[in-house]
Design a protein around this motif. Structure first.
Motif, PDB file in Angstrom:
ATOM      1  N   GLN A   1      45.161  83.042  38.735  1.00  0.00           N
ATOM      2  CA  GLN A   1      44.998  81.685  38.280  1.00  0.00           C
ATOM      3  C   GLN A   1      44.707  81.692  37.214  1.00  0.00           C
ATOM      4  OE1 GLN A   1      42.108  80.852  41.199  1.00  0.00           O
ATOM      5  NE2 GLN A   1      40.248  82.037  40.480  1.00  0.00           N
TER       6      GLN A   1
ATOM      7  N   VAL B   1      41.725  79.996  34.746  1.00  0.00           N
ATOM      8  CA  VAL B   1      40.160  79.151  34.490  1.00  0.00           C
ATOM      9  C   VAL B   1      40.332  78.475  33.017  1.00  0.00           C
ATOM     10  CG1 VAL B   1      38.283  79.470  36.003  1.00  0.00           C
ATOM     11  CG2 VAL B   1      39.937  80.827  36.886  1.00  0.00           C
TER      12      VAL B   1
ATOM     13  N   VAL C   1      40.192  75.365  37.799  1.00  0.00           N
ATOM     14  CA  VAL C   1      41.127  75.931  37.696  1.00  0.00           C
ATOM     15  C   VAL C   1      42.090  74.892  37.445  1.00  0.00           C
ATOM     16  CG1 VAL C   1      42.301  77.061  39.704  1.00  0.00           C
ATOM     17  CG2 VAL C   1      40.062  77.127  40.421  1.00  0.00           C
TER      18      VAL C   1
END
Length: 125
Positions: A2, A4, A22
């Motif tokens: 992910q 961030v 996120v």
């Protein structure tokens, strides 16, 4: 993986982790010459939680062009985890460059609130 966003601390006593957001949960890494050259060209759209990340060994000036890209994107140039430039790029016409060792392409609007000096990191979900 992910992507961030960690904004610059406003100087208050709140935990910086509380400000983390996120930006994308579906991250592709452009890790071959072909995937880096193609980027987002010829795609008709990308999901709202998607990012295409280009990781490099060193910070150098990197270009983004929008030729054969059919939708607007947000692009982030990041060096050593710190955002150097944020740009909304329009389909077909836009071109931008800045120094980075991580270049990220996101759907338009996904990087709203991200500013130069903020931290952006790739991490395992």
């Amino acid at each position: 993986m992910q992507l961030v966003h960690e904004p610059i601390s406003g100087g208050d006593s709140t935990d910086e982790r509380d400000d983390r957001r996120v930006l994308a949960t579906d991250v592709d890494i452009a890790d071959s010459l072909l995937s880096q050259t193609r980027g987002l060209m010829f795609r008709r759209s990308i999901p709202d939680d998607y990012a295409l990340a280009f990781q490099f060994d060193s910070a150098e000036v990197r270009d983004v062009h929008m030729l054969f890209v059919f939708f607007s994107i947000d692009a982030l140039w990041v060096a050593d985890g710190v955002v150097q430039r944020v740009e909304r790029l329009r389909p077909w016409l836009s071109f931008a460059r800045a120094e980075c060792d991580l270049l990220v392409e996101l759907p338009a609007g996904a990087a709203d609130g991200v500013e130069s000096g903020d931290r952006v990191v790739l991490e395992e979900a």
